[in-house]
Design a protein around this motif. Structure first.
Motif, PDB file in Angstrom:
ATOM      1  N   VAL A 264     -40.505  -1.608  40.827  1.00 46.52           N
ATOM      2  CA  VAL A 264     -40.364  -2.758  40.621  1.00 46.52           C
ATOM      3  C   VAL A 264     -41.329  -3.758  41.114  1.00 46.52           C
ATOM      4  CG1 VAL A 264     -38.645  -4.989  41.051  1.00 46.52           C
ATOM      5  CG2 VAL A 264     -37.639  -2.640  40.899  1.00 46.52           C
TER       6      VAL A 264
ATOM      7  N   TYR B  79     -33.731  -5.647  32.779  1.00 42.10           N
ATOM      8  CA  TYR B  79     -32.977  -5.998  34.198  1.00 42.10           C
ATOM      9  C   TYR B  79     -31.957  -5.069  34.498  1.00 42.10           C
ATOM     10  CZ  TYR B  79     -36.022  -9.910  33.743  1.00 42.10           C
ATOM     11  OH  TYR B  79     -37.105 -10.722  33.565  1.00 42.10           O
TER      12      TYR B  79
ATOM     13  N   VAL C  38     -35.803  -7.824  41.749  1.00 43.18           N
ATOM     14  CA  VAL C  38     -35.376  -8.050  40.312  1.00 43.18           C
ATOM     15  C   VAL C  38     -34.751  -9.400  40.122  1.00 43.18           C
ATOM     16  CG1 VAL C  38     -33.347  -7.348  38.994  1.00 43.18           C
ATOM     17  CG2 VAL C  38     -34.410  -5.597  40.110  1.00 43.18           C
TER      18      VAL C  38
ATOM     19  N   SER D  55     -35.663  -4.169  46.582  1.00 43.46           N
ATOM     20  CA  SER D  55     -35.751  -3.763  45.329  1.00 43.46           C
ATOM     21  C   SER D  55     -34.906  -4.825  44.322  1.00 43.46           C
ATOM     22  CB  SER D  55     -35.366  -2.419  44.776  1.00 43.46           C
ATOM     23  OG  SER D  55     -35.152  -2.259  43.478  1.00 43.46           O
ATOM     24  N   ASN D  56     -33.760  -5.012  44.763  1.00 37.79           N
ATOM     25  CA  ASN D  56     -32.904  -6.015  44.022  1.00 37.79           C
ATOM     26  C   ASN D  56     -33.356  -7.667  44.319  1.00 37.79           C
ATOM     27  OD1 ASN D  56     -31.035  -4.346  43.022  1.00 37.79           O
ATOM     28  ND2 ASN D  56     -29.583  -4.328  44.901  1.00 37.79           N
TER      29      ASN D  56
ATOM     30  N   LEU E 130     -34.174  -2.344  35.657  1.00 37.52           N
ATOM     31  CA  LEU E 130     -34.877  -2.392  36.806  1.00 37.52           C
ATOM     32  C   LEU E 130     -34.087  -2.342  38.249  1.00 37.52           C
ATOM     33  CD1 LEU E 130     -37.274  -5.298  35.827  1.00 37.52           C
ATOM     34  CD2 LEU E 130     -37.853  -3.196  36.731  1.00 37.52           C
TER      35      LEU E 130
ATOM     36  N   TRP F 174     -44.174  -3.206  38.330  1.00 34.95           N
ATOM     37  CA  TRP F 174     -43.799  -3.977  37.180  1.00 34.95           C
ATOM     38  C   TRP F 174     -44.039  -5.586  37.457  1.00 34.95           C
ATOM     39  CZ3 TRP F 174     -40.255  -7.890  36.303  1.00 34.95           C
ATOM     40  CH2 TRP F 174     -40.041  -8.034  34.968  1.00 34.95           C
ATOM     41  N   THR F 175     -43.717  -5.758  38.551  1.00 36.55           N
ATOM     42  CA  THR F 175     -43.960  -7.554  38.746  1.00 36.55           C
ATOM     43  C   THR F 175     -45.330  -7.678  38.964  1.00 36.55           C
ATOM     44  OG1 THR F 175     -41.758  -7.478  40.017  1.00 36.55           O
ATOM     45  CG2 THR F 175     -43.276  -9.103  40.435  1.00 36.55           C
TER      46      THR F 175
ATOM     47  N   SER G   5     -38.196 -11.472  39.599  1.00 34.29           N
ATOM     48  CA  SER G   5     -38.595 -11.392  38.186  1.00 34.29           C
ATOM     49  C   SER G   5     -37.712 -12.009  37.004  1.00 34.29           C
ATOM     50  CB  SER G   5     -38.867  -9.973  37.963  1.00 34.29           C
ATOM     51  OG  SER G   5     -37.574  -9.282  38.018  1.00 34.29           O
TER      52      SER G   5
ATOM     53  N   GLN H 272     -33.927   1.266  39.739  1.00 30.78           N
ATOM     54  CA  GLN H 272     -35.546   1.755  40.308  1.00 30.78           C
ATOM     55  C   GLN H 272     -35.808   1.194  41.685  1.00 30.78           C
ATOM     56  OE1 GLN H 272     -36.939   3.419  38.025  1.00 30.78           O
ATOM     57  NE2 GLN H 272     -35.388   2.751  36.594  1.00 30.78           N
TER      58      GLN H 272
END
Length: 578
Positions: free
Chosen positions: A311, A300, A25, A21-22, A303, A314-315, A28, A306
């Motif tokens: 993510v 951010y 982030v 996930s990170n 995100l 969203w991306t 993005s 999440q």
């Protein structure tokens, strides 16, 4: 038996690498920091209202949207100071520095040479001039132009350059009803398609990330609403014909400066104002910058909290909107509703009086523009005449004279009432605009002085306009050799001075080989009552030959040669006003 079973899981270490996930982030966030020239151009309105609606659909490139909004909303001098000026911003709003702004004056020295001059008149004054054919007291604002917006650039590109030495030629809009070019259906469809952004909000909401969807859609919603209002305004304006005469007068080309002669020129009267330079657009961009900045920050933050699936969704949507935005950018044409309006040329002889006065306003603005970079310094020209209205009153009520009339027995001194001075910058501007090949450096020491004569000389009390010569005496910034510092010093024209301890010297012809010599320090007013000493050719030559004035003139013959140039300039000026 060990407490740790063979199949049990150990708790994650705090020092373990970032999870999936990170990483998304970070990806993005990095992509959002990458600039997007398409988003930048679209948010500036270069692609019409539809482009504005799509500018912020994707978070990738939001930094470019934020930067463009800040640049377009800022004053031109502030944009240059902060270093946020871009070519796309110039194409939207141009780059102008007003003459009446002290802050703009500090930026002007590093902005280069202006390529044009704008004279902005109030809309009410322009409308009254059209209605009754009379001139009114206008509210004038002059601006030096260092970059033209796209519509103005295309308009000027469509008219020929008037070369040096050719008669004055003025361009105005053709006298026929003109309606703004509209493509409302295409723009409305483009705006409507941007509503697809709501699909992203729904997808994120269905995965328990409604807040992420709302934050991501907020910039799009703001610019979409703004695009709707922009399109409504364009539709309203497109339903009625454009005014035959706008509020902006333009002179473009190689403008004359003391350091260079003027080149070819283009003069347009009554051009339409660029709406994107108005207050409404600037407020729109300012609010858009605030909304974009808040959206980036909170996107951010949320995100990072999440699940990877959120993510990833969203991306994916951001890449989708990025691709569609690029497509919209390439299928839309640059927005220029005034592109097809025709300009026609008019000669000076057939130009209406109210338009002639607007030409003189351009000349006065150009004269002021020269003072900003003049070696003498702008402060030395604060009492010169730079108003066409004042100039018209002066010349209409003045009797031309080649010399000041003295009594039969010339006195040693005379008391004068000096009411106005037309300096070298105004004369050189008028000469260049009318096609003369005389340069600003040729007219460096030229002027026209306006006197109110004593009642004993004229019972009518009319003013007298007399071509004269003036020089600015003082210490120069040029380095001096100490071996010659005690001898005669002759500083060439165009040398800068130290800015203090300066004195204006005027020589006004008052008879055969006679001059009225007026000496006035620059820290005192030159207009008003003044004392003039009567001097012969020999006395003037003796003063100049001494070299104590630190000027380039060394003999009275050079004063007379300069006086002839002043007379030529006045003859042309009087002919134009007749």
């Amino acid at each position: 038996m060990s407490n740790t079973a063979a199949g049990s899981k150990s708790p994650p270490s705090s020092s373990s690498p970032f999870g999936f996930s990170n990483n998304l982030v970070e990806l993005s966030a990095l992509t959002a920091l990458i600039g997007s020239s398409a988003a930048e151009s679209m948010v500036l309105g270069n692609r019409g209202s539809g482009g504005v609606a799509w500018a912020a659909t994707s978070s990738f490139g939001t930094i470019s949207v934020l930067k463009s909004c800040c640049a377009a909303a800022a004053s031109d001098w502030l944009r240059e100071t902060l270093g946020i000026r871009t070519s796309l911003c110039d194409s939207a709003v141009g780059m102008c520095l007003p003459h009446n702004s002290a802050r703009a004056s500090k930026v002007r020295s590093n902005a280069g040479d202006p390529i044009a001059l704008f004279c902005h008149q109030s809309a009410d004054n322009a409308a009254r001039n059209i209605k009754d054919g009379k001139s009114h007291n206008p509210q004038i604002c002059w601006s030096d132009v260092y970059a033209l917006d796209h519509p103005t650039s295309m308009m000027l590109r469509g008219i020929p350059v008037t070369p040096v030495g050719s008669p004055l030629e003025i361009h105005t809009y053709g006298n026929y009803p003109f309606f703004r070019v509209r493509n409302s259906l295409f723009q409305a469809i483009t705006i409507s398609l941007s509503v697809a952004k709501l699909a992203e909000v729904y997808a994120l909401w269905s995965h328990g990330a409604a807040l992420v969807g709302i934050i991501s859609a907020t910039p799009w919603l703001f610019f979409c609403i703004g695009a709707i209002f922009i399109e409504i305004r364009e539709m309203i304006q497109g339903r009625r014909p454009e005014p035959p005469l706008g509020t902006v007068d333009i002179i473009a080309g190689q403008l004359p400066m003391v350091s260079r002669r003027g080149g070819g020129r283009k003069i347009v009267l009554g051009a339409a104002e660029n709406a994107r330079t108005g207050l409404a657009w600037r407020l729109f961009w300012l609010l858009g910058a605030a909304v974009s900045a808040v959206s980036i920050l909170f996107s951010y933050i949320t995100l990072g909290q999440q699940d990877p699936s959120v993510v990833l969704i969203w991306t994916g949507f951001q890449f989708l909107w990025l691709g569609v935005r690029i497509l919209i950018y390439h299928i839309t044409d640059p927005a220029d509703p005034m592109a097809r309006r025709m300009l026609v040329a008019q000669s000076w002889a057939y130009l209406p009086k109210e338009l002639k006065e607007r030409v003189f306003e351009l000349a006065c603005g150009l004269a002021q523009s020269q003072t900003f970079v003049h070696p003498r310094g702008r402060r030395q020209y604060i009492e010169d005449t730079f108003s066409s209205r004042q100039l018209g009153i002066i010349l209409d009520g003045s009797d031309p004279a080649t010399f000041y009339t003295l009594p039969s027995t010339p006195p040693s001194s005379v008391t004068l009432q000096l009411t106005a001075v037309l300096g070298d910058t105004l004369l050189s501007s008028v000469m260049w605009m009318t096609g003369s090949e005389i340069t600003p450096m040729d007219l460096y020491d030229c002027c026209i002085v306006i006197f109110s004569p004593p009642k004993s000389i004229s019972d009518l009390r009319r003013t007298i306009a007399i071509p004269a010569v003036r020089v600015l005496s003082g210490t120069s910034e040029l380095p001096m050799d100490s071996e010659y510092s005690l001898g005669a010093t002759f500083i060439p024209k165009g040398a800068r001075n130290l800015g203090y301890g300066l004195t204006w010297w005027y020589w006004v012809p008052c008879g055969e080989r006679l001059w009225i010599q007026i000496r006035r320090p620059t820290d005192q007013r030159i207009l008003g009552p003044c004392e003039g000493e009567i001097r012969t050719d020999g006395q003037v030559s003796e003063l100049l030959a001494s070299g104590t004035l630190n000027i380039g003139l060394a003999a009275v013959e050079e004063v007379k040669a300069t006086l002839e140039l002043s007379r030529k300039a006045y003859s042309l000026l009087a002919e134009l006003f007749s």
